[in-house]
Motif scaffolding. Structure first.
Motif, mmCIF file in Angstrom:
data_model
loop_
_atom_site.group_PDB
_atom_site.id
_atom_site.type_symbol
_atom_site.label_atom_id
_atom_site.label_comp_id
_atom_site.label_asym_id
_atom_site.label_seq_id
_atom_site.Cartn_x
_atom_site.Cartn_y
_atom_site.Cartn_z
ATOM 1 N N LEU A 151 54.169 44.798 27.915
ATOM 2 C CA LEU A 151 53.092 43.187 26.941
ATOM 3 C C LEU A 151 52.379 44.052 25.738
ATOM 4 C CD1 LEU A 151 53.103 41.231 29.863
ATOM 5 C CD2 LEU A 151 54.862 40.704 28.432
ATOM 6 N N ASP A 152 52.505 45.485 25.773
ATOM 7 C CA ASP A 152 51.672 46.289 24.463
ATOM 8 C C ASP A 152 50.377 45.209 24.290
ATOM 9 O OD1 ASP A 152 52.087 47.526 22.266
ATOM 10 O OD2 ASP A 152 52.057 45.538 20.628
ATOM 11 N N VAL A 153 49.586 45.689 25.787
ATOM 12 C CA VAL A 153 48.632 45.649 26.476
ATOM 13 C C VAL A 153 48.174 46.865 26.244
ATOM 14 C CG1 VAL A 153 46.380 44.738 27.554
ATOM 15 C CG2 VAL A 153 48.689 43.166 26.920
ATOM 16 N N PRO A 154 47.282 47.188 25.309
ATOM 17 C CA PRO A 154 46.093 49.242 25.806
ATOM 18 C C PRO A 154 46.415 49.097 27.381
ATOM 19 C CG PRO A 154 46.332 48.673 23.227
ATOM 20 C CD PRO A 154 47.040 47.297 24.404
ATOM 21 N N VAL A 155 46.386 50.058 28.316
ATOM 22 C CA VAL A 155 45.600 49.947 29.211
ATOM 23 C C VAL A 155 45.062 51.665 29.602
ATOM 24 C CG1 VAL A 155 46.214 50.345 32.019
ATOM 25 C CG2 VAL A 155 47.773 48.642 30.556
ATOM 26 N N TRP A 156 43.438 51.679 29.312
ATOM 27 C CA TRP A 156 43.771 53.353 29.512
ATOM 28 C C TRP A 156 43.592 53.227 31.203
ATOM 29 C CZ3 TRP A 156 39.810 54.404 25.494
ATOM 30 C CH2 TRP A 156 40.598 54.927 24.075
ATOM 31 N N ASN A 157 43.424 54.255 32.086
ATOM 32 C CA ASN A 157 45.174 54.665 32.018
ATOM 33 C C ASN A 157 45.939 54.044 32.507
ATOM 34 O OD1 ASN A 157 44.047 57.562 30.526
ATOM 35 N ND2 ASN A 157 43.012 57.735 33.010
ATOM 36 N N SER A 158 47.134 54.421 30.797
ATOM 37 C CA SER A 158 47.937 54.075 31.565
ATOM 38 C C SER A 158 48.720 53.797 33.472
ATOM 39 C CB SER A 158 49.442 54.067 30.659
ATOM 40 O OG SER A 158 49.961 55.437 31.090
ATOM 41 N N ALA A 159 50.082 53.383 33.875
ATOM 42 C CA ALA A 159 50.465 53.603 35.637
ATOM 43 C C ALA A 159 50.787 54.411 35.323
ATOM 44 C CB ALA A 159 51.516 52.396 34.796
ATOM 45 N N GLN A 160 51.952 55.777 34.070
ATOM 46 C CA GLN A 160 52.037 56.389 34.191
ATOM 47 C C GLN A 160 50.675 57.989 34.213
ATOM 48 O OE1 GLN A 160 54.473 58.338 30.179
ATOM 49 N NE2 GLN A 160 56.085 58.548 31.381
ATOM 50 N N ALA A 161 50.107 57.460 33.504
ATOM 51 C CA ALA A 161 49.513 58.648 33.759
ATOM 52 C C ALA A 161 48.551 58.498 34.885
ATOM 53 C CB ALA A 161 48.173 58.300 32.613
ATOM 54 N N ILE A 162 48.579 57.257 35.425
ATOM 55 C CA ILE A 162 47.834 57.377 37.375
ATOM 56 C C ILE A 162 48.920 58.155 37.701
ATOM 57 C CG2 ILE A 162 47.071 55.842 38.496
ATOM 58 C CD1 ILE A 162 45.946 53.338 36.538
ATOM 59 N N GLU A 163 49.969 57.948 37.689
ATOM 60 C CA GLU A 163 50.903 58.260 39.359
ATOM 61 C C GLU A 163 50.637 60.205 38.474
ATOM 62 O OE1 GLU A 163 54.282 53.885 38.612
ATOM 63 O OE2 GLU A 163 54.472 56.114 37.209
ATOM 64 N N ARG A 164 51.274 60.205 36.900
ATOM 65 C CA ARG A 164 50.740 61.445 36.687
ATOM 66 C C ARG A 164 50.170 62.313 37.854
ATOM 67 N NH1 ARG A 164 52.758 61.882 31.349
ATOM 68 N NH2 ARG A 164 55.404 61.694 30.765
ATOM 69 N N CYS A 165 48.915 61.437 37.827
ATOM 70 C CA CYS A 165 47.693 62.464 38.177
ATOM 71 C C CYS A 165 46.850 61.988 39.399
ATOM 72 C CB CYS A 165 46.459 61.570 37.493
ATOM 73 S SG CYS A 165 46.043 62.093 35.969
ATOM 74 N N ALA B 161 39.972 71.246 28.341
ATOM 75 C CA ALA B 161 39.307 69.989 29.360
ATOM 76 C C ALA B 161 40.734 69.126 28.806
ATOM 77 C CB ALA B 161 38.683 69.747 29.543
ATOM 78 N N LEU B 162 40.560 68.879 27.355
ATOM 79 C CA LEU B 162 41.530 68.088 26.245
ATOM 80 C C LEU B 162 42.500 68.276 26.641
ATOM 81 C CD1 LEU B 162 38.197 68.039 23.584
ATOM 82 C CD2 LEU B 162 39.128 66.499 24.594
ATOM 83 N N ALA B 163 42.919 69.530 26.433
ATOM 84 C CA ALA B 163 44.782 70.193 26.779
ATOM 85 C C ALA B 163 45.079 69.569 28.365
ATOM 86 C CB ALA B 163 44.752 71.612 26.607
ATOM 87 N N ALA B 164 44.147 69.743 28.726
ATOM 88 C CA ALA B 164 44.568 69.160 30.532
ATOM 89 C C ALA B 164 45.203 67.571 30.327
ATOM 90 C CB ALA B 164 43.862 69.402 31.506
ATOM 91 N N ALA B 165 44.206 66.463 29.604
ATOM 92 C CA ALA B 165 43.989 65.565 29.947
ATOM 93 C C ALA B 165 45.459 64.986 28.820
ATOM 94 C CB ALA B 165 42.936 64.540 29.284
ATOM 95 N N ALA B 166 45.552 65.856 27.805
ATOM 96 C CA ALA B 166 47.094 65.334 27.527
ATOM 97 C C ALA B 166 48.134 66.397 27.513
ATOM 98 C CB ALA B 166 46.808 66.157 26.154
ATOM 99 N N ALA B 167 48.135 66.600 28.400
ATOM 100 C CA ALA B 167 49.589 67.253 29.147
ATOM 101 C C ALA B 167 49.976 66.442 30.175
ATOM 102 C CB ALA B 167 48.825 68.790 29.461
ATOM 103 N N VAL B 168 48.334 65.407 30.774
ATOM 104 C CA VAL B 168 49.331 64.240 31.535
ATOM 105 C C VAL B 168 49.103 63.151 30.948
ATOM 106 C CG1 VAL B 168 48.331 65.462 33.824
ATOM 107 C CG2 VAL B 168 47.214 64.050 32.436
#
Length: 308
Positions: A87-101, A236-243
């Motif tokens: 629905l184009d609502v920004p979610v921090w963190n996204s479902a995909q990022a949470i699933e990855r972590c 740390a920045l590169a790791a956050a970007a990777a996920v």
């Protein structure tokens, strides 16, 4: 009219309250609700029923926590986050990022795929496969067994021999085995670096007598002041970007040889221990970063022309 922020959290913890206060100081209306209370309802305008928002969508969502539950319940809650993204609502963190972590095997895969230093890791199903990995890899050094889904150092054990492997029932049939990084100690220490929106906010050293240096297991937080802080921040920045995380707590350890290794990326990090040793108001920095992001992306109103 002020915009609306939703903080998705399972309880009114201090960090969520500080986040809410920080957003309100910036003129936002703030609603809080656990993901378990948000319903799919296709009879509503947006297909979701969100407590406290009167059939409206929030302008942005901060996910503080997702409580434990059945596979079906967790899948549905993550589905709510996926729907908000749709629905184009920004979610921090996204479902995909949470699933990855949350899935440590995917975190490690993505870190290695990005060329970042992380310990060699092997994730297999059933004891027979885990025994095969251990028999092969223990010749090169100890391993660490971790629950695939877990936090706060719970369920972690050192594997010195095949006999140390946990039973299938202890790890839900999935064995996550990671090369143990030899480090100086005792006392042992590692680093937690908190990043948000491409910026390093704060960091701490966690020091304790146990090689598992979680604050919840007795390690003490210390102010981050080591000479290589820039190197740790870049990693740390590169790791956050990777996920794909908008904000994260990144755990890094230094080996006895001096090399840095990323152990985990936490997409729903707590920061009470870190806040106790840094002058940076972490909640306020997150609110400021999301506010800047939302104001930059908010589209201008376009008045349609009546001419053909």
């Amino acid at each position: 009219m002020a915009g609306k922020i939703l903080i998705a959290n399972d309880g009114p913890d201090k960090q969520s309250r500080r986040l809410a206060a920080s957003f309100r100081r910036r003129g936002w209306q703030v609603a809080t609700a656990p993901l378990s209370a948000i319903a799919f309802d296709t009879g509503r305008r947006h297909g979701l029923a969100i407590p406290g928002l009167d059939d409206e969508l929030p302008d942005g969502v901060i996910v503080r926590s997702i409580s434990a539950g059945s596979f079906e319940a967790i899948t549905r809650r993550l589905g709510v986050l996926h729907a908000l993204g749709r629905l184009d609502v920004p979610v921090w963190n996204s479902a995909q990022a949470i699933e990855r972590c949350v899935d440590k095997s995917m975190t490690t895969f993505l870190l290695a795929d990005a060329g970042l230093p992380t310990p060699a890791t092997f994730t297999v199903e059933k004891m027979a496969a885990a025994r095969e990995v251990a028999e092969r890899e223990l010749a090169s050094g100890m391993l660490v067994s971790k629950p695939l889904f877990g936090a706060q150092g719970r369920g972690i054990r050192l594997i010195r021999s095949v006999a140390d492997l946990p039973g299938d029932d202890e790890v839900a049939d999935v064995h996550y085995l990671q090369r143990y990084v030899e480090r100086a100690g005792p006392p042992f220490h590692d680093y937690r670096v908190f990043v948000c929106a491409g910026k390093v906010l704060a960091g701490m050293t966690r020091r304790g007598e146990d090689w598992i240096t979680n604050i919840g297991r007795g390690a003490a937080p210390e102010r981050f002041c080591e000479a290589s802080s820039a190197e740790l921040g870049e990693l740390a920045l590169a790791a956050a970007a990777a996920v794909g995380a908008d904000f994260a707590g990144v755990d890094i350890v230094r080996s006895v040889e001096g090399g840095l290794h990323v152990l985990e990326v936490n997409s729903m990090p707590a920061w009470s221990g870190l806040q106790s040793v840094t002058p940076v108001d972490i909640a306020d920095e997150i609110a400021a970063a999301m506010t800047a992001f939302l104001r930059a992306r908010r589209p201008l109103r376009v008045v349609a022309s009546s001419s053909p």
